[in-house]
Design an enzyme around this catalytic site. Sequence first.
Site, PDB file in Angstrom:
ATOM      1  N   GLY A   5     -17.561 -51.062  -4.088  1.00 48.27           N
ATOM      2  CA  GLY A   5     -18.374 -51.954  -4.913  1.00 48.27           C
ATOM      3  C   GLY A   5     -18.826 -53.223  -4.217  1.00 48.27           C
ATOM      4  O   GLY A   5     -19.279 -54.149  -4.886  1.00 48.27           O
ATOM      5  N   ASN A   7     -21.466 -53.663  -2.410  1.00 49.10           N
ATOM      6  CA  ASN A   7     -22.903 -53.846  -2.616  1.00 49.10           C
ATOM      7  C   ASN A   7     -23.215 -54.270  -4.039  1.00 49.10           C
ATOM      8  O   ASN A   7     -24.166 -55.013  -4.277  1.00 49.10           O
ATOM      9  CB  ASN A   7     -23.658 -52.567  -2.243  1.00 49.10           C
ATOM     10  CG  ASN A   7     -23.778 -52.428  -0.748  1.00 49.10           C
ATOM     11  OD1 ASN A   7     -24.545 -53.144  -0.116  1.00 49.10           O
ATOM     12  ND2 ASN A   7     -22.976 -51.529  -0.171  1.00 49.10           N
ATOM     13  N   ARG A  85     -22.530 -38.303  -5.261  1.00 51.19           N
ATOM     14  CA  ARG A  85     -22.979 -37.010  -5.780  1.00 51.19           C
ATOM     15  C   ARG A  85     -24.494 -36.990  -5.842  1.00 51.19           C
ATOM     16  O   ARG A  85     -25.119 -38.039  -5.977  1.00 51.19           O
ATOM     17  CB  ARG A  85     -22.436 -36.770  -7.204  1.00 51.19           C
ATOM     18  CG  ARG A  85     -20.943 -36.473  -7.243  1.00 51.19           C
ATOM     19  CD  ARG A  85     -20.650 -35.060  -6.715  1.00 51.19           C
ATOM     20  NE  ARG A  85     -19.223 -34.791  -6.628  1.00 51.19           N
ATOM     21  CZ  ARG A  85     -18.458 -35.089  -5.586  1.00 51.19           C
ATOM     22  NH1 ARG A  85     -18.979 -35.678  -4.534  1.00 51.19           N
ATOM     23  NH2 ARG A  85     -17.175 -34.798  -5.572  1.00 51.19           N
ATOM     24  N   ASN A 101     -31.742 -45.787  -3.161  1.00 50.89           N
ATOM     25  CA  ASN A 101     -30.487 -45.325  -2.563  1.00 50.89           C
ATOM     26  C   ASN A 101     -30.222 -46.116  -1.285  1.00 50.89           C
ATOM     27  O   ASN A 101     -31.142 -46.523  -0.587  1.00 50.89           O
ATOM     28  CB  ASN A 101     -30.558 -43.827  -2.237  1.00 50.89           C
ATOM     29  CG  ASN A 101     -29.223 -43.276  -1.781  1.00 50.89           C
ATOM     30  OD1 ASN A 101     -28.195 -43.495  -2.423  1.00 50.89           O
ATOM     31  ND2 ASN A 101     -29.216 -42.574  -0.663  1.00 50.89           N
ATOM     32  N   HIS A 103     -28.147 -46.150   2.357  1.00 48.45           N
ATOM     33  CA  HIS A 103     -27.515 -45.214   3.299  1.00 48.45           C
ATOM     34  C   HIS A 103     -27.094 -45.973   4.561  1.00 48.45           C
ATOM     35  O   HIS A 103     -27.891 -46.766   5.093  1.00 48.45           O
ATOM     36  CB  HIS A 103     -28.483 -44.086   3.660  1.00 48.45           C
ATOM     37  CG  HIS A 103     -27.819 -42.961   4.385  1.00 48.45           C
ATOM     38  ND1 HIS A 103     -26.980 -42.059   3.758  1.00 48.45           N
ATOM     39  CD2 HIS A 103     -27.852 -42.604   5.682  1.00 48.45           C
ATOM     40  CE1 HIS A 103     -26.528 -41.187   4.653  1.00 48.45           C
ATOM     41  NE2 HIS A 103     -27.045 -41.496   5.831  1.00 48.45           N
ATOM     42  N   GLY A 138     -34.895 -33.487  -4.223  1.00 49.55           N
ATOM     43  CA  GLY A 138     -34.914 -32.389  -3.270  1.00 49.55           C
ATOM     44  C   GLY A 138     -34.835 -32.826  -1.821  1.00 49.55           C
ATOM     45  O   GLY A 138     -34.804 -31.994  -0.917  1.00 49.55           O
ATOM     46  N   HIS A 167     -22.218 -52.786   6.484  1.00 44.99           N
ATOM     47  CA  HIS A 167     -22.101 -53.329   5.126  1.00 44.99           C
ATOM     48  C   HIS A 167     -22.776 -54.703   5.026  1.00 44.99           C
ATOM     49  O   HIS A 167     -23.499 -54.993   4.078  1.00 44.99           O
ATOM     50  CB  HIS A 167     -20.619 -53.494   4.749  1.00 44.99           C
ATOM     51  CG  HIS A 167     -20.113 -52.407   3.858  1.00 44.99           C
ATOM     52  ND1 HIS A 167     -18.964 -51.691   4.116  1.00 44.99           N
ATOM     53  CD2 HIS A 167     -20.583 -51.922   2.687  1.00 44.99           C
ATOM     54  CE1 HIS A 167     -18.774 -50.802   3.144  1.00 44.99           C
ATOM     55  NE2 HIS A 167     -19.726 -50.922   2.274  1.00 44.99           N
ATOM     56  N   ALA A 169     -25.181 -55.850   6.702  1.00 49.22           N
ATOM     57  CA  ALA A 169     -26.640 -55.647   6.667  1.00 49.22           C
ATOM     58  C   ALA A 169     -27.060 -55.145   5.285  1.00 49.22           C
ATOM     59  O   ALA A 169     -28.081 -55.579   4.730  1.00 49.22           O
ATOM     60  CB  ALA A 169     -27.051 -54.650   7.749  1.00 49.22           C
ATOM     61  N   GLU A 170     -26.273 -54.253   4.718  1.00 46.96           N
ATOM     62  CA  GLU A 170     -26.598 -53.725   3.380  1.00 46.96           C
ATOM     63  C   GLU A 170     -26.631 -54.842   2.343  1.00 46.96           C
ATOM     64  O   GLU A 170     -27.501 -54.858   1.460  1.00 46.96           O
ATOM     65  CB  GLU A 170     -25.575 -52.670   2.968  1.00 46.96           C
ATOM     66  CG  GLU A 170     -25.655 -51.399   3.795  1.00 46.96           C
ATOM     67  CD  GLU A 170     -24.627 -50.358   3.416  1.00 46.96           C
ATOM     68  OE1 GLU A 170     -24.890 -49.172   3.625  1.00 46.96           O
ATOM     69  OE2 GLU A 170     -23.546 -50.721   2.900  1.00 46.96           O
TER      70      GLU A 170
HETATM   71  C1  GRF Z   1     -22.233 -48.130   1.644  1.00 46.74           C
HETATM   72  O1  GRF Z   1     -22.023 -48.271   3.029  1.00 46.74           O
HETATM   73  C2  GRF Z   1     -23.376 -47.189   1.378  1.00 46.74           C
HETATM   74  O2  GRF Z   1     -24.374 -47.214   2.350  1.00 46.74           O
HETATM   75  C3  GRF Z   1     -22.681 -45.849   1.385  1.00 46.74           C
HETATM   76  O3  GRF Z   1     -21.459 -46.094   0.720  1.00 46.74           O
HETATM   77  C4  GRF Z   1     -21.064 -47.441   0.961  1.00 46.74           C
HETATM   78  C5  GRF Z   1     -20.720 -48.067  -0.351  1.00 46.74           C
HETATM   79  O4  GRF Z   1     -20.065 -49.292  -0.167  1.00 46.74           O
HETATM   80  N1  GRF Z   1     -23.498 -44.842   0.758  1.00 46.74           N
HETATM   81  P1  GRF Z   1     -19.665 -50.218  -1.384  1.00 46.74           P
HETATM   82  O5  GRF Z   1     -18.982 -49.369  -2.441  1.00 46.74           O
HETATM   83  O6  GRF Z   1     -20.909 -50.848  -1.921  1.00 46.74           O
HETATM   84  O7  GRF Z   1     -18.734 -51.250  -0.809  1.00 46.74           O
END
Ligand code: GRF
Length: 213
Positions: A5, A7, A85, A101, A103, A138, A167, A169-170
């Site tokens: 969590g 993000n 999922r 999404n 990634h 798809g 993370h 960077a995210e």
């Molecule tokens: C992130 O690195 C995301 O890109 C990947 O799962 C991770 C989730 O991290 N799909 P968090 O739960 O937000 O800490």
Amino acid sequence: MSGAGSNLSALLEAATAADAPFEVVLVLSNHPGARALGIAAARGVAAEAMPVTRFGGDVVTRDVAMRDRLCAAGVELVVCAGYDRLLSAPLLERFHGAILNLHPSLLPAFAGGMHAVADALAAGVKVSGATVHLLEPGATDGGAIILQEAVPVSDDDDEASLHQRIHEAEWRILPRAVALWSQGRLRLEARRVRIVAPGEAGGAPPAAWEERP
Ligand code: GRF
């Protein structure tokens, strides 16, 4: 959400800014123990676990319930951050062009699956990163890319250290992408997403690619 969590925390923090163009109204997870649920609840945001076991093990039935829950909460944009999922058709169709999404790689490298960071290290790449893209039915991790940030790989990186910097960077690009979507500043031209100035006319934002069912 399915994971730690972090993000979600970044999004919640960004949403507190006086000029934030979005708010987080609902957090759903397929895992009852997901930390994201507690993080949301602590901030007073509605949160609910919707494990498939609650729906007789049927993923489509669960996703229909998720869709209905999202609609009832007035959600306009769905953000998958660590959701582990595939989403099924009823949810994908209702929120066409309105699902982001996240990634942990520079897509299209290391698409698919939950091991993108380990795969990048195993491949010996010198640069990896993070991607926010539109979810396209798809095409796992294959939708149009909204934002990316590169992260250099160090010789002494392991999966944890590299994922930590990815993370970080995210946490920068996800709130920015949600804000851009919310402000209607994304335009899709073939497979390229163009970011326009606030209020700039022309083209259709992703949510209007097709008539929503
Ligand atoms: C992130 O690195 C995301 O890109 C990947 O799962 C991770 C989730 O991290 N799909 P968090 O739960 O937000 O800490």
